[in-house]
Design an enzyme around this catalytic site. Structure first.
Site, PDB file in Angstrom:
ATOM      1  N   ASN A   7      10.130  11.300-151.492  1.00  0.00           N
ATOM      2  CA  ASN A   7      10.694  10.071-150.939  1.00  0.00           C
ATOM      3  C   ASN A   7       9.567   9.039-150.910  1.00  0.00           C
ATOM      4  OD1 ASN A   7      11.868   8.055-149.472  1.00  0.00           O
ATOM      5  ND2 ASN A   7      12.388   9.313-147.691  1.00  0.00           N
ATOM      6  N   ARG A  90      14.559  10.610-153.725  1.00  0.00           N
ATOM      7  CA  ARG A  90      15.488   9.769-152.967  1.00  0.00           C
ATOM      8  C   ARG A  90      15.427   8.353-153.544  1.00  0.00           C
ATOM      9  NH1 ARG A  90      14.660   6.981-147.473  1.00  0.00           N
ATOM     10  NH2 ARG A  90      16.786   6.363-147.051  1.00  0.00           N
ATOM     11  N   HIS A 179      22.390   5.838-145.650  1.00  0.00           N
ATOM     12  CA  HIS A 179      22.277   7.147-144.986  1.00  0.00           C
ATOM     13  C   HIS A 179      23.292   8.145-145.550  1.00  0.00           C
ATOM     14  CE1 HIS A 179      20.951   4.799-141.147  1.00  0.00           C
ATOM     15  NE2 HIS A 179      19.862   5.228-141.762  1.00  0.00           N
ATOM     16  N   HIS A 207      25.137   8.746-137.351  1.00  0.00           N
ATOM     17  CA  HIS A 207      23.712   8.895-137.657  1.00  0.00           C
ATOM     18  C   HIS A 207      23.003   7.822-136.825  1.00  0.00           C
ATOM     19  CE1 HIS A 207      20.169   9.568-140.423  1.00  0.00           C
ATOM     20  NE2 HIS A 207      19.856   8.405-139.851  1.00  0.00           N
ATOM     21  N   ARG A 240      17.210  -4.175-135.728  1.00  0.00           N
ATOM     22  CA  ARG A 240      18.225  -4.934-136.487  1.00  0.00           C
ATOM     23  C   ARG A 240      19.384  -5.316-135.576  1.00  0.00           C
ATOM     24  NH1 ARG A 240      18.475  -0.417-140.773  1.00  0.00           N
ATOM     25  NH2 ARG A 240      16.564  -0.751-141.942  1.00  0.00           N
ATOM     26  N   ASN A 334      18.735  13.712-129.858  1.00  0.00           N
ATOM     27  CA  ASN A 334      17.843  13.876-128.709  1.00  0.00           C
ATOM     28  C   ASN A 334      18.188  13.093-127.449  1.00  0.00           C
ATOM     29  OD1 ASN A 334      15.725  15.573-129.991  1.00  0.00           O
ATOM     30  ND2 ASN A 334      15.613  13.824-131.372  1.00  0.00           N
ATOM     31  N   GLU A 385      18.075  15.541-144.722  1.00  0.00           N
ATOM     32  CA  GLU A 385      18.308  14.811-145.971  1.00  0.00           C
ATOM     33  C   GLU A 385      17.568  15.451-147.138  1.00  0.00           C
ATOM     34  OE1 GLU A 385      18.776  10.350-145.102  1.00  0.00           O
ATOM     35  OE2 GLU A 385      17.785  11.106-143.331  1.00  0.00           O
TER      36      GLU A 385
HETATM   37  P1  AMP Z   1      14.903   8.446-136.467  1.00  0.00           P
HETATM   38  O1  AMP Z   1      14.908   7.091-137.118  1.00  0.00           O
HETATM   39  O2  AMP Z   1      16.046   9.306-136.868  1.00  0.00           O
HETATM   40  O3  AMP Z   1      13.572   9.125-136.586  1.00  0.00           O
HETATM   41  O4  AMP Z   1      15.112   8.182-134.878  1.00  0.00           O
HETATM   42  C1  AMP Z   1      14.183   7.484-134.097  1.00  0.00           C
HETATM   43  C2  AMP Z   1      14.796   7.200-132.742  1.00  0.00           C
HETATM   44  O5  AMP Z   1      15.135   8.446-132.097  1.00  0.00           O
HETATM   45  C3  AMP Z   1      13.852   6.471-131.788  1.00  0.00           C
HETATM   46  O6  AMP Z   1      14.568   5.437-131.109  1.00  0.00           O
HETATM   47  C4  AMP Z   1      13.476   7.531-130.798  1.00  0.00           C
HETATM   48  O7  AMP Z   1      13.248   7.018-129.538  1.00  0.00           O
HETATM   49  C5  AMP Z   1      14.713   8.391-130.739  1.00  0.00           C
HETATM   50  N1  AMP Z   1      14.378   9.675-130.113  1.00  0.00           N
HETATM   51  C6  AMP Z   1      14.725  10.042-128.881  1.00  0.00           C
HETATM   52  N2  AMP Z   1      14.239  11.254-128.570  1.00  0.00           N
HETATM   53  C7  AMP Z   1      13.522  11.672-129.627  1.00  0.00           C
HETATM   54  C8  AMP Z   1      12.761  12.836-129.908  1.00  0.00           C
HETATM   55  N3  AMP Z   1      12.638  13.825-129.032  1.00  0.00           N
HETATM   56  N4  AMP Z   1      12.165  12.918-131.104  1.00  0.00           N
HETATM   57  C9  AMP Z   1      12.294  11.913-132.017  1.00  0.00           C
HETATM   58  N5  AMP Z   1      13.010  10.783-131.795  1.00  0.00           N
HETATM   59  C10 AMP Z   1      13.606  10.654-130.620  1.00  0.00           C
END
Ligand code: AMP
Length: 400
Positions: A7, A90, A179, A207, A240, A334, A385
């Site tokens: 990626n 990707r 996504h 997502h 965004r 999470n 992914e």
């Molecule tokens: P992503 O873009 O999928 O990596 O998601 C990032 C978002 O997930 C951020 O807003 C993080 O604050 C939220 N998030 C909440 N808890 C966690 C966690 N334990 N580990 C990673 N991201 C988290």
């Protein structure tokens, strides 16, 4: 069979080497600061993590370093490059040229280059990574897996904007969605978990990460998705704005003295939950600040949750029902507070979650948080992914 998943971003290159017999990750890592001073490669195997600080003036040097790390006698994972059977890349945009993953050839690459203007930030970086791999690994089959392809099954009335039809035809202006690999993966995993055929299910996949999108998947096919021509629309995101009246753009230019590019940059980088809260784009910071009484953090979360709820409601209408709601990605996997708020007061749709199950920690497995009496299954499914890219690459290489 071993597949290297790549990626590539403008100054980064993430990779995973996956053993397709077990679908386990043998090695993974990433190059950072490609083309900048102090570039670094972080390489992980079950032997531990190796940090390699070395100049990477371009992606070719980066991929060479990755390959050297993979075969290194001390911290490598394989004994020879020949063990890599194929590379899966990707690529963000397939436009209307491809509705599925494809093997790389000159004609395919030409089409991908022609679509750069549809994704000017990501597509050139992805292509640079692919071209670098083709040069460094000649003879190794390469596949392209597009972010948009899973959404190519949307019906015309879902992907068309109500604009002059000629502008759609001439300039390819329409909803594409992003996504796609994640929505595809979690909807397929949901069907497996429920022991049902994808054809028999109506699933809404959420997502929710730094970039967020929600999709309606009916009979295994995407029928609508919240992101559009670009990833700027749909639900609000980290920075965004999500959906906004387009007239705001002109008003913003007038009031703040922006030109069009600055206005779009503002909507991409200065808005979302970060803009509303003034605290952070990170949901960990936001939930903490809101719990401590920060009103703008509370408002940012409320806006996000409300818009997600509205999309779920509209997709239940679009599919004439819903059997399963899936949460995935950083926030979806999470942030229990967000799942709870989105699913609150959804009795009309038959959606109820078990608040105790909702609080269980993410251990990387599928969590079923369906509440008692809920007509709709609610699942948390960790997205993967890279595995989708590896599976699609394997299928193409095997001619399936
Ligand atoms: P992503 O873009 O999928 O990596 O998601 C990032 C978002 O997930 C951020 O807003 C993080 O604050 C939220 N998030 C909440 N808890 C966690 C966690 N334990 N580990 C990673 N991201 C988290």
């Amino acid at each position: 069979m071993k597949i290297l998943v790549v990626n590539a971003g403008s100054s980064s290159l993430k990779y995973q080497l996956i053993d397709m017999d077990t679908e386990g990750v043998i090695a993974k890592g990433g190059c950072e600061r490609i083309g900048l001073p102090k570039s670094i490669l972080k390489h992980k195997t079950d032997k531990g993590e190796k940090i390699i600080e070395q100049d990477m003036p371009d992606h070719k040097v980066a991929i060479r370093l990755v390959l050297e790390a993979l075969v290194h006698p001390e911290y490598g994972a394989i004994s020879s490059m020949k063990e890599i059977d194929a590379v899966g890349h990707r690529l963000v945009h397939s436009a209307e040229d491809f509705n599925c993953s494809v093997l790389v050839n000159d004609e395919v690459m030409e089409k991908c280059r022609n679509n750069i203007e549809l994704a000017p930030l990501h597509q050139p970086a992805n292509i640079t990574g692919i071209e670098a791999c083709m040069e460094v690994m000649p003879g190794t089959p390469m596949a392209l897996v597009f972010d948009t392809a899973f959404h190519s099954t949307m019906p015309d009335y879902a992907y068309m904007y109500a604009i002059d039809y000629d502008d759609y035809k001439n300039y390819k202006i329409r909803r594409y969605g992003f996504h796609g690999t994640s929505h595809k993966f979690v909807s397929q995993e949901a069907a497996k978990y429920l022991n049902k055929k994808p054809e028999d299910l109506k699933i809404i996949t959420c997502h929710l990460g730094n970039g967020s999108s929600i999709s309606a998947v009916k009979g295994g096919k995407c029928v609508d998705t919240s992101m559009g021509f670009t990833p700027l629309c749909g639900v609000p995101m980290g920075t965004r704005s999500g959906d906004i009246d387009p007239s705001v753009v002109e008003y913003l230019c007038h009031k703040k003295g922006y030109d069009l590019a600055q206005a779009i940059e503002y909507l991409n980088k200065k808005c979302g939950v970060a803009g509303v809260s003034g605290v952070s784009s990170d949901f960990r910071d936001l939930t903490k600040a809101a719990a401590e009484g920060n009103e703008r953090a509370r408002l940012a979360l409320d806006i996000f949750n409300y818009q997600c709820k509205k999309y779920i409601g509209s997709y239940a209408a679009a599919m004439d029902g819903v059997d399963c709601v899936v949460f995935t990605a950083g926030i979806g996997e999470n942030t229990a507070e967000v799942r709870s708020a989105i699913c609150r007061d959804m009795d009309f749709f038959g959606i109820k979650i078990d608040e105790t199950k909702n609080l269980t920690k993410n251990d990387g497995s599928i969590r079923d948080i369906t509440g008692k009496g809920s007509k709709v299954k609610v699942l948390i499914i960790p997205t993967n992914e890279e595995l989708v890219i590896a599976r699609e690459t394997k299928a193409l290489v095997e001619g399936k």
